[in-house]
Design a protein around this motif. Sequence first.
Motif, PDB file in Angstrom:
ATOM      1  N   ILE A 213       0.840  -1.204   0.000  1.00 20.52           N
ATOM      2  CA  ILE A 213       0.000   0.000   0.000  1.00 20.52           C
ATOM      3  C   ILE A 213       0.874   1.251   0.000  1.00 20.52           C
ATOM      4  N   GLU A 214       1.950   1.209   0.776  1.00 18.49           N
ATOM      5  CA  GLU A 214       2.878   2.335   0.793  1.00 18.49           C
ATOM      6  C   GLU A 214       3.551   2.484  -0.576  1.00 18.49           C
ATOM      7  N   GLY A 215       3.888   1.380  -1.220  1.00 17.19           N
ATOM      8  CA  GLY A 215       4.475   1.431  -2.553  1.00 17.19           C
ATOM      9  C   GLY A 215       3.524   2.056  -3.563  1.00 17.19           C
ATOM     10  N   TYR A 216       2.240   1.765  -3.427  1.00 19.02           N
ATOM     11  CA  TYR A 216       1.230   2.393  -4.291  1.00 19.02           C
ATOM     12  C   TYR A 216       1.220   3.902  -4.078  1.00 19.02           C
ATOM     13  N   ARG A 217       1.225   4.318  -2.813  1.00 16.24           N
ATOM     14  CA  ARG A 217       1.177   5.748  -2.495  1.00 16.24           C
ATOM     15  C   ARG A 217       2.392   6.480  -3.065  1.00 16.24           C
ATOM     16  N   ILE A 218       3.566   5.880  -2.897  1.00 10.97           N
ATOM     17  CA  ILE A 218       4.794   6.509  -3.383  1.00 10.97           C
ATOM     18  C   ILE A 218       4.788   6.583  -4.906  1.00 10.97           C
ATOM     19  N   GLY A 219       4.294   5.532  -5.556  1.00 10.02           N
ATOM     20  CA  GLY A 219       4.219   5.548  -7.012  1.00 10.02           C
ATOM     21  C   GLY A 219       3.337   6.665  -7.527  1.00 10.02           C
ATOM     22  N   ILE A 220       2.193   6.866  -6.879  1.00  7.17           N
ATOM     23  CA  ILE A 220       1.295   7.958  -7.265  1.00  7.17           C
ATOM     24  C   ILE A 220       1.994   9.293  -7.062  1.00  7.17           C
ATOM     25  N   GLU A 221       2.642   9.433  -5.918  1.00 10.55           N
ATOM     26  CA  GLU A 221       3.310  10.687  -5.564  1.00 10.55           C
ATOM     27  C   GLU A 221       4.425  11.027  -6.541  1.00 10.55           C
ATOM     28  N   LYS A 222       5.161  10.001  -6.987  1.00 11.63           N
ATOM     29  CA  LYS A 222       6.306  10.225  -7.866  1.00 11.63           C
ATOM     30  C   LYS A 222       5.951  10.158  -9.353  1.00 11.63           C
TER      31      LYS A 222
END
Length: 651
Positions: free
Chosen positions: A377-386
């Motif tokens: 879930i954190e990886g998803y958030r970071i991907g969206i952010e970046k």
Amino acid sequence: DTNNMSSQNDGCEAYSGATLGDHDTLGLRWDDGPNEGGVDPGADASMGGISEITTPEMMPVNHVKIPLPLDEVLSPIIDVGGGWTSSNTNTGVLKAPLIPTANQEVRKRLAKQNLQAGMKALENSIFDIAADNFKAGRNTLGPDGWEDDQPTMLKLCSEGAYACYITDDLDTMNELINEVLSKGSCIKETFRVYEVKMMAEQAAGHYQESLSLGFAVRQQLNLPTPSNKPKLVITMMILWGYLKTNRALGKRTAEELAKLPTLTDERLIMGQRMLELLLTSCYQVEPLLFPLIVFQMTNTSLVHGINASTSDAFTGLGIVLCGPFGKQQRAREMAKAAELIFAKPGMTRMKSRNTFGIQGFINHWTLPIRETLPPLIEGYRIGIEKGDAESAKLNLGFSVAHTFYAGHPLEADFVADMINLHIEFHHPDIHTELFLQIYLLAIKKLTNVDLEENEKDLDGIMKKASENFDNKAMQSYVYSMQVELEVFFGEWSKAADILIRAGDVYAILICPFAVVRYIFFAGLISLKAASSSIGMTRWKWKRRALKSIKLIRVWVERGNVNVVHSLHLLEAELAVLNGSKSHEVQRSYMSAIAIAEKNEFIQDQALSNELASAYFARSGDDSLRDYHMENAIQCYSQWGATAKVEQLTKR
């Protein structure tokens, strides 16, 4: 409020529509600052920043809010070719019609400001603002931009193509890519748009096209790339590559690998980036090339130094070690090396990508699968952010898959949240779209929810994956889910037919948890097929079952906590096939049930009870038959599999 606008736009220069006058909007005459915004006596309009003396007719006509405020002020959006200006991006972007003219040097300076603003917006993941700035810069330079300022125009078009890819403006993206390819004179100039084109091809499911493009770029860089050869030849190359890479690695720890010198050779940096992109396409359509590319990336890093792509090399190596070579603990060390590398300054772009690789392919071999969910879930958030749309959706896809496999209630809020995240994210990516549909369809079937009109079933996904882009990995994911569902609904004959059609799913998928489940269910199906067969057919099915059991036993011995209960259930069914004593069979069933309950695999707890009930029914023990059937129904109910509960209660 022009006073307020002045403070918001402090330090920014812009073209602004105005009547001809002696002073610009900052009150400077041309002679006071010819290169700083003063009025050119021959100009049709003044130029400069909006200030307290700006006249009402010069006010912008539209105000667009920026979605994410920034701590730093970006340069303004300026377009002397047709119409953009902006205020401080903490408050918004101002759009106004403009009809100015400017000399060449002013246009070049303003275009560079747009480029700087666009790059700053990219850094802060404000991609629509970045795209607007790049567009304004191109318009400012005008049709002669390539001749007047080729470096700036190249950057505006290349980064503009990337911003358009992220914002789903694919027509403009393709126009910019073609423009750069027609104007660029060398691979260094065209490399960025090749990157964007490969990402766009992958998002559309055109993996073969992406592979061909990546190979061509590597050729332009005069770098070697593995090519497709007969299976036997590639197998030998994989074994040789493994031995060579293993020898080069030696016993170095993750910390030692992360401290390797930094890669500085620009040609090799570009080459590593191409291999990084090729990994994605190889996994989907040419899985035998995947380990060869991993070995090449790893050896390049060991010899020449590390960069952001190296984290992908070590993650890929961990995947290969978990799969065909069964070195799970060493794979964890490679994953740790990748994490240490992408934590370094300037390498964080890899965090989302490597998160799904580590959590989706490596960590479930030695950790409870539920522990992979928060990082995904954190990886998803970071991907969206970046702005890493591909990696974000892959993290989301594995989150849904692991939620399903971990035995979370099918109708829980967590599953609904994952579905909503997918619906809200509109970036095109056919692979993740189909991947998510596999699990959503499984949930619908188990919960007795009808398909919507024109919604594909699993066979429909299989057809699209095979006919549209020959995606071997997607086909294997579908086969894995099909056999799982057929087992849960007791369709053993259909499951055996799928098993025959599926081929070597293990070799194609390498090592996601879907492979673990496939091997487990292949063992169960083979045991059931053997029990209903005679002669050579019975022997072949039993031999296949024994291979699955042996493989899972090795995984358990190497620390895989997610398949301990699976091994006990397979041993129970094998004991049934062999005609073992009742107490031996019962002990194995009870172990499978108890461990599945302890590790929260409620769906497998239900299945173990169901199979135990069937065994005691055949043995004539009505008490144990009813006891295990009641437990099976209760577990299926807790899981949320209402369709299965209905099936059992109607018997």
